[in-house]
Design an enzyme around this catalytic site. Sequence first.
Site, short mmCIF file in Angstrom:
data_model
loop_
_atom_site.label_atom_id
_atom_site.label_comp_id
_atom_site.label_asym_id
_atom_site.label_seq_id
_atom_site.Cartn_x
_atom_site.Cartn_y
_atom_site.Cartn_z
N HIS A 116 1.06 4.09 3.85
CA HIS A 116 0.82 2.49 3.55
C HIS A 116 2.33 1.75 3.63
O HIS A 116 3.23 2.31 2.88
CB HIS A 116 0.16 2.60 2.33
CG HIS A 116 -1.12 2.79 2.16
ND1 HIS A 116 -2.22 1.76 2.27
CD2 HIS A 116 -1.83 4.04 2.08
CE1 HIS A 116 -3.28 2.54 2.18
NE2 HIS A 116 -3.13 3.81 2.08
N HIS B 49 -1.95 8.91 7.17
CA HIS B 49 -1.49 7.40 7.28
C HIS B 49 -0.40 7.18 6.45
O HIS B 49 -0.41 8.04 5.18
CB HIS B 49 -2.82 6.52 7.30
CG HIS B 49 -3.40 6.50 6.04
ND1 HIS B 49 -4.21 7.62 6.09
CD2 HIS B 49 -3.58 5.65 5.22
CE1 HIS B 49 -5.01 7.33 4.72
NE2 HIS B 49 -4.59 6.01 4.33
#
Length: 137
Positions: free
Chosen positions: A101, A99
């Site tokens: 941010h 992932h």
Amino acid sequence: MSDCVFCKIIAGQIPATRVHEDEHTLAFMDIGQVNPGHVLVTVKKHADNLYALDDVQAAAVARTSARLARAIRDSLKPEGLSVYQANGKAAGQTVFHYHVHLVPRHEADGMELTWPVKNPPREKLEDCAGKIRAKMG
């Protein structure tokens, strides 16, 4: 992966505030908001980290991240945007599902990212670059 919190979010087994979804990615609000608008962009098909991504996943995350960054800029008007991604425990990764941010930034918001600059000699840079190039194929 049955124990992966992000896989559970993707499957709808855990609630999340979804921002965007397409064939390869899901973006949702980080519950640990640094600043309003802090979004996580993740791949739908489980990959532990950057090393495990295939080219389609990598391109999809980059595309979604860029589109969301522009939407965050245009809607929330932050002074800047930090893009952060960690691979492995030593790098600070805490959720082992790839992932990115996207963190809207403001002056004096308390978020810091610093590292010790070492300025190695050019020869050392060239040696390291050569080793990396050799593995690129």
